[in-house]
Design an enzyme around this catalytic site. Structure first.
Site, PDB file in Angstrom:
ATOM      1  N   GLU A   1     -12.147   4.027  -8.346  1.00  0.00           N
ATOM      2  CA  GLU A   1     -12.126   2.627  -8.614  1.00  0.00           C
ATOM      3  C   GLU A   1     -12.191   1.619  -7.584  1.00  0.00           C
ATOM      4  O   GLU A   1     -11.653   1.906  -6.595  1.00  0.00           O
ATOM      5  CB  GLU A   1     -10.516   2.404  -9.220  1.00  0.00           C
ATOM      6  CG  GLU A   1     -10.405   0.995  -9.525  1.00  0.00           C
ATOM      7  CD  GLU A   1      -8.834   0.614 -10.215  1.00  0.00           C
ATOM      8  OE1 GLU A   1      -8.020   1.617 -10.875  1.00  0.00           O
ATOM      9  OE2 GLU A   1      -8.387  -0.632 -10.186  1.00  0.00           O
TER      10      GLU A   1
ATOM     11  N   GLU B   1       0.183   7.378 -10.327  1.00  0.00           N
ATOM     12  CA  GLU B   1      -0.903   7.363  -9.741  1.00  0.00           C
ATOM     13  C   GLU B   1      -0.880   7.952  -8.238  1.00  0.00           C
ATOM     14  O   GLU B   1      -0.031   7.493  -7.506  1.00  0.00           O
ATOM     15  CB  GLU B   1      -1.688   6.170  -9.834  1.00  0.00           C
ATOM     16  CG  GLU B   1      -1.784   5.461 -11.132  1.00  0.00           C
ATOM     17  CD  GLU B   1      -2.299   4.045 -11.014  1.00  0.00           C
ATOM     18  OE1 GLU B   1      -2.775   3.500 -10.215  1.00  0.00           O
ATOM     19  OE2 GLU B   1      -1.904   3.334 -12.080  1.00  0.00           O
TER      20      GLU B   1
END
Ligand SMILES: *[C@@H]1O[C@H](CO)[C@@H](O)[C@H](O)[C@H]1NC(C)=O
Ligand SMILES: *[C@@H]1O[C@H](CO)[C@@H](O)[C@H](O)[C@H]1NC(C)=O
Ligand SMILES: *[C@@H]1O[C@H](CO)[C@@H](O)[C@H](O)[C@H]1NC(C)=O
Length: 418
Positions: free
Chosen positions: A333, A222
């Site tokens: 997120e 990520e």
């Protein structure tokens, strides 16, 4: 007189007893405290390698320039004899390679840098590492958890299990592709400074390179930007990476906070503040992130912007990703800790909904995947997903300049998102 004397003696005996009872207690307490102190010190020593030079950033960070061969990666037993690759063997070729395109997209794309650059640069042969402070470690739930994610937090589109979807308050607004073999992904993301309601919440925008099922052995790489008061002690927007090979359990960490990622770049520090950030109806600043698998050595490389190849995750760190990725996600997120039964007001992206469009909403543009021939391609069959579109939403589109793009984000708590 005798009675008085004896009551005084009794008092003395009582006091003595108390003393005897108190001494071991406070002694044990002292031991506990100093043991914890020692543990924190040990961890700090592990994170913070001897520096050739240190630079104080205006945001309070200290950036240590550490010799490239003394970086945390080489604490890993499998990397003891590793020869650092100072450049990738291959670089993916593709349709939105901005270094080769003379006319930049007409909207967006101002040049962006890291705040600490205002006060100096690291010499060649070193890498910049954000120094971990005692307070950084003390904010973590435990010394051992510092630098790691607390929960499995991957968005699982099309899941039929609502508990899995709404897991531990993590909320997403993402675009994704799955069902093929992927060897990398790219995106250009505009950078914001979303407001965080609770220090234990965060807001991030990133891409996920995922391998394996959504079980215990999920592999993930990520990269993106994040605001995380718990991790960094402030509300600044920072460049970050994360990796795990077991669904966030025992392996992996943010940035260079464990051994794994091998950095070669002397200019960009992971975990450092990005500067400047975009303004609502103002200038837009975006960053490009490219992660791809070197077809020869198998390592996963990361590039920031057009000029900075940051380094690589060696292939052996992973199981599924040692071969290829099975899913790519791009998007935002946040953690919704739902204090007092109300949705958090922590913002995602710019804190505005996608409908507002350019210079108001946050975007990912020119999203691409790397195929088996090491080419950057437009993603096929892009899906979108969000748990609660009334809180954070996502809208995708496609045009000549921006290729596949989407706007995403939202304000969190409103009258529509109670
Ligand atoms: C590193 O090299 C030494 C000497 O060649 C060897 O004994 C050792 O097993 C190697 N370690 C690893 C992890 O490959
Ligand atoms: C997640 O939880 C919220 C609030 O409890 C609910 O409104 C929403 O429908 C849930 N989302 C999914 C996909 O189950
Ligand atoms: C971060 O922002 C929150 C409100 O959004 C504020 O309460 C807090 O004091 C800020 N933290 C720091 C370290 O500036």
């Amino acid at each position: 007189m005798a009675a008085h004397f004896s009551s005084g003696r009794r008092r003395m005996v009582m006091m003595l007893l108390c003393f005897i009872a108190l001494i071991p207690l406070s002694y044990a307490g002292g031991m506990r405290i100093s043991r914890h102190k020692l543990e924190v010190q040990k961890h700090l020593k592990r994170f913070n390698k001897p520096a050739v030079k240190s630079i104080k950033s205006p945001d309070g960070d200290v950036i240590d320039c550490v010799h490239v061969s003394h970086q945390p990666a080489f604490d890993h037993p499998f990397l003891k004899n590793h020869t650092i690759q100072m450049r990738p063997n291959f670089h993916p070729e593709g349709l939105f390679d901005e270094s080769k395109v003379s006319s930049k997209p007409k909207e967006g794309s101002n040049s962006i840098t890291q705040l600490w650059h205002l006060n100096g640069r690291c010499p060649e042969g070193t890498i910049p590492i954000r120094r971990t402070k005692r307070d950084d470690v003390l904010r973590a739930s435990s010394v051992k958890r510092y630098g790691r994610k607390k929960h499995r937090t991957i968005a699982k589109p099309r899941s039929t299990d609502p508990d899995l979807i709404n897991e531990s308050g993590h909320q997403h607004a993402i675009a994704y592709v799955e069902g093929d073999k992927y060897y990398g992904a790219k995106a250009t993301i505009n950078v914001w400074e979303p407001k965080i309601q609770q220090p234990n919440e965060f807001s991030l925008s990133q891409l996920w390179i995922l391998g394996g099922s959504f079980g215990e052995d999920l592999n993930s790489i990520e990269a993106g930007w994040q605001v995380s008061p718990d991790l960094y002690g402030d509300n600044n927007t920072r460049l970050f990476t994360y990796w795990t090979s077991d669904a966030y359990q025992a392996t992996g960490c943010y940035n260079l906070l464990c051994s794994g990622f091998i950095q070669i770049n002397s200019q960009i520090a992971m975990g450092a503040s990005i500067f400047p950030v975009s303004g609502y109806r103002g200038s837009q600043y975006d960053i490009s992130i490219l992660v791809w698998k070197d077809p020869k050595e198998g390592h996963w490389w990361m590039q920031f912007g057009n000029d900075y190849v940051l380094g690589y995750w060696p292939s052996f760190l992973f199981s599924y990703l040692a071969d290829s990725a099975s899913m790519i996600e791009w998007g935002g997120e946040v953690v919704n800790s739902e204090t007092d039964g109300e949705h958090t007001s922590t913002q995602m992206g710019s804190g505005h909904f996608p409908e507002e469009g350019f210079s108001k909403a946050s975007y990912f543009r020119n999203i691409q995947v790397v195929d088996g021939s090491n080419n950057l391609r437009a993603p096929k069959g892009v899906g979108t997903f969000t748990e609660q579109s009334n809180c954070y939403d996502v809208q995708n589109g496609n045009n000549g300049d921006w290729g596949h793009y989407f706007y995403y984000g939202g304000p969190g708590k409103t009258h529509n998102c109670p």
